[in-house]
Motif scaffolding. Structure first.
Motif, mmCIF file in Angstrom:
data_model
loop_
_atom_site.group_PDB
_atom_site.id
_atom_site.type_symbol
_atom_site.label_atom_id
_atom_site.label_comp_id
_atom_site.label_asym_id
_atom_site.label_seq_id
_atom_site.Cartn_x
_atom_site.Cartn_y
_atom_site.Cartn_z
ATOM 1 N N LEU A 128 0.829 -1.201 0.000
ATOM 2 C CA LEU A 128 0.000 0.000 0.000
ATOM 3 C C LEU A 128 0.864 1.250 0.000
ATOM 4 C CD1 LEU A 128 -2.925 -0.786 2.461
ATOM 5 C CD2 LEU A 128 -3.048 -0.459 0.007
ATOM 6 N N PHE A 129 1.967 1.191 0.744
ATOM 7 C CA PHE A 129 2.842 2.362 0.822
ATOM 8 C C PHE A 129 3.438 2.692 -0.540
ATOM 9 C CE2 PHE A 129 6.788 4.589 1.414
ATOM 10 C CZ PHE A 129 6.449 5.556 2.352
ATOM 11 N N THR A 130 3.860 1.633 -1.245
ATOM 12 C CA THR A 130 4.494 1.855 -2.541
ATOM 13 C C THR A 130 3.518 2.380 -3.582
ATOM 14 O OG1 THR A 130 5.219 -0.361 -2.005
ATOM 15 C CG2 THR A 130 6.431 0.772 -3.724
ATOM 16 N N TYR A 131 2.288 1.858 -3.560
ATOM 17 C CA TYR A 131 1.376 2.178 -4.658
ATOM 18 C C TYR A 131 0.366 3.258 -4.333
ATOM 19 C CZ TYR A 131 3.262 -1.816 -7.075
ATOM 20 O OH TYR A 131 4.104 -2.670 -7.706
ATOM 21 N N GLY A 132 0.445 3.810 -3.120
ATOM 22 C CA GLY A 132 -0.553 4.823 -2.775
ATOM 23 C C GLY A 132 -1.848 4.147 -2.388
ATOM 24 N N SER A 133 -2.886 4.312 -3.182
ATOM 25 C CA SER A 133 -4.144 3.662 -2.806
ATOM 26 C C SER A 133 -4.564 2.682 -3.894
ATOM 27 C CB SER A 133 -5.227 4.717 -2.582
ATOM 28 O OG SER A 133 -5.700 5.189 -3.808
ATOM 29 N N LYS A 134 -5.085 1.564 -3.460
ATOM 30 C CA LYS A 134 -5.513 0.548 -4.426
ATOM 31 C C LYS A 134 -6.567 -0.367 -3.803
ATOM 32 C CE LYS A 134 -2.036 -2.219 -5.428
ATOM 33 N NZ LYS A 134 -0.787 -2.970 -5.492
ATOM 34 N N PRO A 135 -7.391 -1.009 -4.615
ATOM 35 C CA PRO A 135 -8.427 -1.910 -4.090
ATOM 36 C C PRO A 135 -7.859 -3.300 -3.754
ATOM 37 C CG PRO A 135 -8.609 -1.700 -6.459
ATOM 38 C CD PRO A 135 -7.508 -0.783 -6.045
ATOM 39 N N ILE A 136 -8.690 -4.095 -3.085
ATOM 40 C CA ILE A 136 -8.241 -5.400 -2.589
ATOM 41 C C ILE A 136 -7.690 -6.275 -3.717
ATOM 42 C CG2 ILE A 136 -9.029 -7.579 -1.583
ATOM 43 C CD1 ILE A 136 -10.944 -6.010 0.135
ATOM 44 N N GLY A 137 -8.435 -6.306 -4.820
ATOM 45 C CA GLY A 137 -8.023 -7.161 -5.936
ATOM 46 C C GLY A 137 -6.593 -6.913 -6.363
ATOM 47 N N MET A 138 -6.258 -5.648 -6.433
ATOM 48 C CA MET A 138 -4.909 -5.290 -6.868
ATOM 49 C C MET A 138 -3.873 -5.706 -5.831
ATOM 50 S SD MET A 138 -5.109 -3.834 -9.791
ATOM 51 C CE MET A 138 -3.764 -2.696 -10.038
ATOM 52 N N ILE A 139 -4.253 -5.563 -4.554
ATOM 53 C CA ILE A 139 -3.303 -5.956 -3.505
ATOM 54 C C ILE A 139 -3.023 -7.448 -3.616
ATOM 55 C CG2 ILE A 139 -2.867 -6.014 -1.031
ATOM 56 C CD1 ILE A 139 -4.890 -3.743 -0.714
ATOM 57 N N VAL A 140 -4.085 -8.232 -3.824
ATOM 58 C CA VAL A 140 -3.927 -9.684 -3.947
ATOM 59 C C VAL A 140 -2.977 -9.989 -5.099
ATOM 60 C CG1 VAL A 140 -5.123 -11.834 -4.482
ATOM 61 C CG2 VAL A 140 -6.188 -10.173 -2.962
ATOM 62 N N LYS A 141 -3.162 -9.278 -6.163
ATOM 63 C CA LYS A 141 -2.364 -9.527 -7.364
ATOM 64 C C LYS A 141 -0.880 -9.224 -7.121
ATOM 65 C CE LYS A 141 -3.806 -9.322 -12.059
ATOM 66 N NZ LYS A 141 -4.692 -8.604 -12.951
ATOM 67 N N THR A 142 -0.586 -8.059 -6.562
ATOM 68 C CA THR A 142 0.822 -7.673 -6.432
ATOM 69 C C THR A 142 1.524 -8.405 -5.302
ATOM 70 O OG1 THR A 142 -0.011 -5.724 -5.284
ATOM 71 C CG2 THR A 142 0.872 -5.381 -7.493
ATOM 72 N N THR A 143 0.807 -8.679 -4.205
ATOM 73 C CA THR A 143 1.504 -9.339 -3.103
ATOM 74 C C THR A 143 1.546 -10.848 -3.290
ATOM 75 O OG1 THR A 143 -0.560 -9.401 -1.882
ATOM 76 C CG2 THR A 143 0.945 -7.616 -1.356
ATOM 77 N N GLY A 144 0.602 -11.390 -4.048
ATOM 78 C CA GLY A 144 0.561 -12.827 -4.244
ATOM 79 C C GLY A 144 0.061 -13.581 -3.026
ATOM 80 N N LEU A 145 -0.595 -12.871 -2.120
ATOM 81 C CA LEU A 145 -1.135 -13.519 -0.926
ATOM 82 C C LEU A 145 -2.565 -13.974 -1.210
ATOM 83 C CD1 LEU A 145 0.011 -10.896 1.704
ATOM 84 C CD2 LEU A 145 0.858 -13.232 1.543
ATOM 85 N N ALA A 146 -3.045 -14.884 -0.354
ATOM 86 C CA ALA A 146 -4.429 -15.331 -0.506
ATOM 87 C C ALA A 146 -5.362 -14.170 -0.172
ATOM 88 C CB ALA A 146 -4.702 -16.503 0.428
ATOM 89 N N ARG A 147 -6.515 -14.150 -0.817
ATOM 90 C CA ARG A 147 -7.440 -13.041 -0.639
ATOM 91 C C ARG A 147 -7.853 -12.884 0.821
ATOM 92 N NH1 ARG A 147 -10.548 -10.072 -4.196
ATOM 93 N NH2 ARG A 147 -12.362 -9.137 -3.198
ATOM 94 N N SER A 148 -8.090 -14.028 1.493
ATOM 95 C CA SER A 148 -8.550 -13.952 2.879
ATOM 96 C C SER A 148 -7.474 -13.322 3.772
ATOM 97 C CB SER A 148 -8.910 -15.345 3.386
ATOM 98 O OG SER A 148 -7.773 -16.170 3.303
ATOM 99 N N LEU A 149 -6.213 -13.653 3.479
ATOM 100 C CA LEU A 149 -5.125 -13.088 4.283
ATOM 101 C C LEU A 149 -5.056 -11.581 4.103
ATOM 102 C CD1 LEU A 149 -2.191 -15.615 3.837
ATOM 103 C CD2 LEU A 149 -3.582 -15.210 5.866
ATOM 104 N N VAL A 150 -5.197 -11.159 2.842
ATOM 105 C CA VAL A 150 -5.148 -9.728 2.564
ATOM 106 C C VAL A 150 -6.275 -9.019 3.301
ATOM 107 C CG1 VAL A 150 -5.425 -7.979 0.781
ATOM 108 C CG2 VAL A 150 -4.007 -9.976 0.350
ATOM 109 N N ILE A 151 -7.473 -9.636 3.243
ATOM 110 C CA ILE A 151 -8.623 -9.010 3.907
ATOM 111 C C ILE A 151 -8.371 -8.905 5.400
ATOM 112 C CG2 ILE A 151 -11.055 -9.341 4.487
ATOM 113 C CD1 ILE A 151 -11.422 -10.410 1.658
ATOM 114 N N ASP A 152 -7.823 -9.976 5.971
ATOM 115 C CA ASP A 152 -7.536 -9.946 7.409
ATOM 116 C C ASP A 152 -6.537 -8.834 7.745
ATOM 117 O OD1 ASP A 152 -9.234 -11.779 8.286
ATOM 118 O OD2 ASP A 152 -7.812 -13.454 8.367
ATOM 119 N N SER A 153 -5.505 -8.725 6.932
ATOM 120 C CA SER A 153 -4.495 -7.698 7.190
ATOM 121 C C SER A 153 -5.116 -6.317 7.121
ATOM 122 C CB SER A 153 -3.373 -7.755 6.163
ATOM 123 O OG SER A 153 -2.956 -9.046 5.968
#
Lengths: 296, 507
Positions: free
Chosen positions: B28-53
């Motif tokens: 998030l820090f690197t990209y400014g603001s982005k939606p969940i889908g994009m975070i999942v894509k760039t971090t390669g984490l499972a969607r549920s983990l991203v949501i929890d974070s």
């Protein structure tokens, strides 16, 4: 007119001239020595001028005779005309000295000849060459017995054109000690803070007296010199200056507003390699030697 | 938003929330603001983990969200400044303890851990936790009173409420004005005895108001500075001035509205017994404060026995300057600090004049000046003369200090140092993880055995599994970690100073 009376007359004129170092006019002489005839006076003055006892000036249409300094009269004895010209130029420059190029331009002498003349004068110990502190290559000439001006010698802080930083450092420390001895009086002074503050202030003259009494300086320091030192203390952040109502500058020791901040308490704040330090590579915080020393 | 800030933020998230949250946070820090889908894509984490974070980050107010372009999904954004506050928690607790006592400390500690919590749940949890602790003697009644006084003082405020706007799927957080609550004590005691908090009908949520703490910190810095410069009485006077300032102007105002000296005199009269000097010489102290107090206070008028105003903006500037002076002194020596201060005093100065006034050897002076320039403490402004007919057109180089830029550079340095300290602590922890684990296990076993009342011989046997060299290493590691965490706090103090300075716009 005999030779003897002639000499006496000259003596009398010279005495009058000596009493008036600013110069005397014809009237002054006749007023001081009423028995003199104008013909005698003319011959006497002509002779004196020839022997270079007097300088002749024209002031508002009146001729003024001014007696020359004794030394210069003797100095040029037995010198040729070029030497006299150069000597006069150097003499005029006073304790500020004169640059060799300026002598050349003003005397209209050729370079080689001028060097020779200067060398001659120097060997007779009539003039001396002084190196300028501002420009190390620039040499100025002045009369042998003169003390060079501050702008040339740099004042008390220079010894043979070298800046004496140790001397300045010692004075800096001593001045600070003097001020900090007083600074305690400010805190919770029973006679009120303004009295307390006044007690912590020290004028430059007081500091100068303290420094002179300490006897650490072989040269005599003026109040001006001490002020420059005190100003370095202000720039060190160890003192602040203020002005008394009578216009004299006063100083007092102060403490910085905050103690050493966090940045300089960790080795990184003072680390010379900080801009090369990264998460990976040769320099990393994980195996930093400075950190290790600090933590042990 | 610099690279260094990113490194610190990432290190802090790792320390407090672990690797996964760190990954999401850095992304998030690197990209400014982005939606969940994009975070999942760039971090390669499972969607549920991203949501929890994200949930964690949002809960602790370390991130925000806003509706993205299509109004159906939300964009998430990290708040790096709030992440930095995580290392300031110990200071908040200390402040509470010293100002209001241990109950307040417990309340704030629990609230910081919960991020947001309803008053009744908070009180019941703490009371249950310390039910058996006879020493502290915590009762729910005392806690309640303390809670109310903390709310009144503004240390605790109501959390913002989520509201759904029409035509949007994404709620927005709306700040709510804090109203001092009226808490009924009976249901709380019932809940405590039954051990069930689900029956409490309390839907007003609370959180810690960091800003109020920061004001306290600011006042403390200013008072301490005055005390150092003049004396305790003047420090006390500064405190009164600041108290008055809160009543009349916005708390963070760069310059307060005029304060009346008459009221100050009244205050000091009240303290005549404690501080006789202050009472006796109030006017003199005011004068000294004005003239020698680093410009913190200024006289603006003479009506009503003198009008004064507190210049917090200028104070921040002076304090940052003092911090920079220290930094230059430590990094490049006191001679360099002299040059630094000289340039500041003269605003714009030529190289020759520096040498003349600093009383340093020419060569050394030049070297230090260039070193200062290299480390960005000073700047140079060339003044080109119009081409003259004869010879070279000489340019004049004027040295000066751009305070805002220098402070930025110093702040970056702080970030770097903080990152390094965090990183070092982490590597020390991992390097000795096995040993620290063992110590912990031995301690639990021994504690259990003591409770069961087993013979001393058996306990000694267990304790001896830790060999003396191991104990020595552990002691050493503990010492190192302690030193590192002190350093963290000190760096945070330093950062606070810079943040305070940057609050006011550059002149």
């Amino acid at each position: 007119m005999s030779v003897k009376t002639d000499e006496q007359l000259k003596e009398k004129i010279l005495n009058v001239a000596k009493k008036n170092p600013k110069g005397i006019s014809h009237k002054d002489i006749t007023a001081a020595i009423p028995e003199i005839s104008s013909a005698d006076l003319v011959t006497a003055i002509n002779e004196l001028l020839q022997q270079e006892y007097f300088d002749l000036f024209n002031q508002n249409g009146v001729l003024i005779y001014r007696i020359k300094a004794q030394t210069s009269k003797q100095a040029v004895k037995g010198a040729d005309n070029e030497e006299k010209v150069v000597f006069n130029l150097i003499e005029e420059a006073g304790n500020k000295g004169i640059w060799i190029r300026d002598i050349r331009v003003r005397s209209n002498l050729a370079n080689t000849q001028l060097t020779k003349v200067l060398k001659n004068l120097e060997s007779k110990k009539l003039i001396k060459a002084v190196k300028c502190v501002n420009a190390s290559k620039k040499k100025v000439y002045m009369l042998y017995n003169l003390e060079p001006d501050r702008s040339i010698s740099g004042g008390a802080w220079y010894q043979d054109q070298d800046f004496e930083s140790e001397f300045v450092d010692i004075l800096n420390v001593q001045c600070y000690r003097f001020l900090s001895q007083r600074s305690e009086k400010m805190k919770n002074n029973p006679r009120g803070p303004i009295v307390g503050r006044t007690q912590t202030y020290a004028t430059a003259a007081e500091v100068q007296k303290y420094i002179t009494d300490l006897g650490i300086s072989k040269v005599q320091l003026d109040v001006e010199d001490v002020i420059t030192i005190l100003n370095t203390l202000v720039y060190d952040g160890k003192a602040e200056s203020s002005v008394y109502p009578d216009g004299s500058k006063v100083y007092r020791a102060i403490e910085p507003l905050i103690p050493a901040p966090g940045l300089v308490q960790v080795p990184c704040g003072v680390c010379p390699l900080i801009y090369k330090c990264a998460s990976t590579g040769l320099i990393t915080p994980q195996d930093c030697n400075y950190m290790k020393e600090w933590l042990d | 938003m610099s690279h260094q800030l990113g490194r610190v933020v990432s290190a802090i998230l790792q320390r407090y929330f672990g690797d996964i949250v760190q990954q999401v946070g850095s992304d998030l820090f690197t990209y400014g603001s982005k939606p969940i889908g994009m975070i999942v894509k760039t971090t390669g984490l499972a969607r549920s983990l991203v949501i929890d974070s994200l949930r964690t980050l949002l809960k602790f107010d370390l991130a925000t969200f806003e509706p993205s372009a299509n109004e159906l999904i939300a964009d998430y954004k990290l708040i790096p400044d709030n992440v930095l506050l995580l290392i300031r928690y110990p200071r908040y607790l200390l402040q509470m303890k010293s100002k209001y006592g241990s109950e307040a400390e417990l309340l704030v500690e629990e609230l910081l851990q919960q991020a947001t919590c309803s008053a009744s749940v908070l009180l019941v949890t703490i009371a249950t936790k310390y039910k058996d602790d006879k020493e502290k003697n915590i009762t729910i009644l005392k806690l309640k009173e303390m809670f109310i006084s903390l709310v009144t003082a503004g240390y605790i405020q109501q959390a913002p409420v989520a509201e759904l706007k029409e035509g949007s799927e994404v709620p927005t957080l709306v700040p709510v004005a804090t109203i001092v609550p009226d808490i009924e004590i009976r249901p709380l005691i019932q809940a405590m005895s039954s051990g069930d908090t689900s029956e409490l009908k309390d839907n007003i949520y609370w959180r810690v108001n960091y800003d109020r703490f920061h004001l306290d910190f600011r006042d403390e810095i200013m008072i301490k500075a005055i005390t150092r410069r003049i004396d305790e009485n003047a420090g006390e006077l500064m405190r009164f001035l600041l108290e008055q300032m809160y009543l009349k102007s916005p708390a963070w105002a760069a310059e307060s509205s005029p304060l009346c000296a008459l009221e100050l005199r009244e205050r000091c009269r009240g303290l005549a017994a404690e501080r006789p000097l202050l009472h006796q010489y109030v006017d003199q102290y005011l004068k000294v404060l004005e003239e020698n107090g680093g410009g913190f206070v200024r006289r603006v008028g003479d009506s009503g026995g003198g009008q004064l105003c507190v210049r917090a903006g200028l104070a921040a500037r002076e304090l940052v300057l003092a911090a920079l002076d220290h930094t230059v002194t430590e990094r490049l020596g006191s001679k360099a600090a002299r040059i630094f201060r000289l340039i500041r005093a003269r605003k714009y100065i030529e190289e020759d004049d520096i040498q003349k006034n600093a009383m340093l050897v020419n060569k050394e002076c030049k070297q230090l000046t260039y070193k200062l320039l290299e480390e960005h403490f000073i700047s140079v402004q060339p003044m080109r003369k119009a081409a003259s007919s004869g010879g070279l057109a000489k340019a004049v180089y004027l040295y000066h200090i751009k305070l805002h830029d220098v402070s930025q550079a110093a702040q970056e340095l702080c970030y770097r140092s903080l990152h390094n300290v965090l990183r070092r602590a982490r590597s020390t922890r991992t390097a000795h993880a096995r040993l620290r684990d063992k110590l912990r296990r031995v301690r639990t076993i021994v504690h259990g055995m003591r409770l069961r009342g087993e013979p001393q011989r058996n306990i000694d046997d267990v304790e001896e599994t830790l060999t003396p060299p191991e104990l020595a290493v552990l002691q050493d590691v503990e010492k190192q970690l302690k030193q590192l965490s002190t350093a963290e706090l000190e760096l945070d103090r330093n950062l606070f100073l810079f943040k305070w300075y940057f609050m006011y716009p550059e002149k």
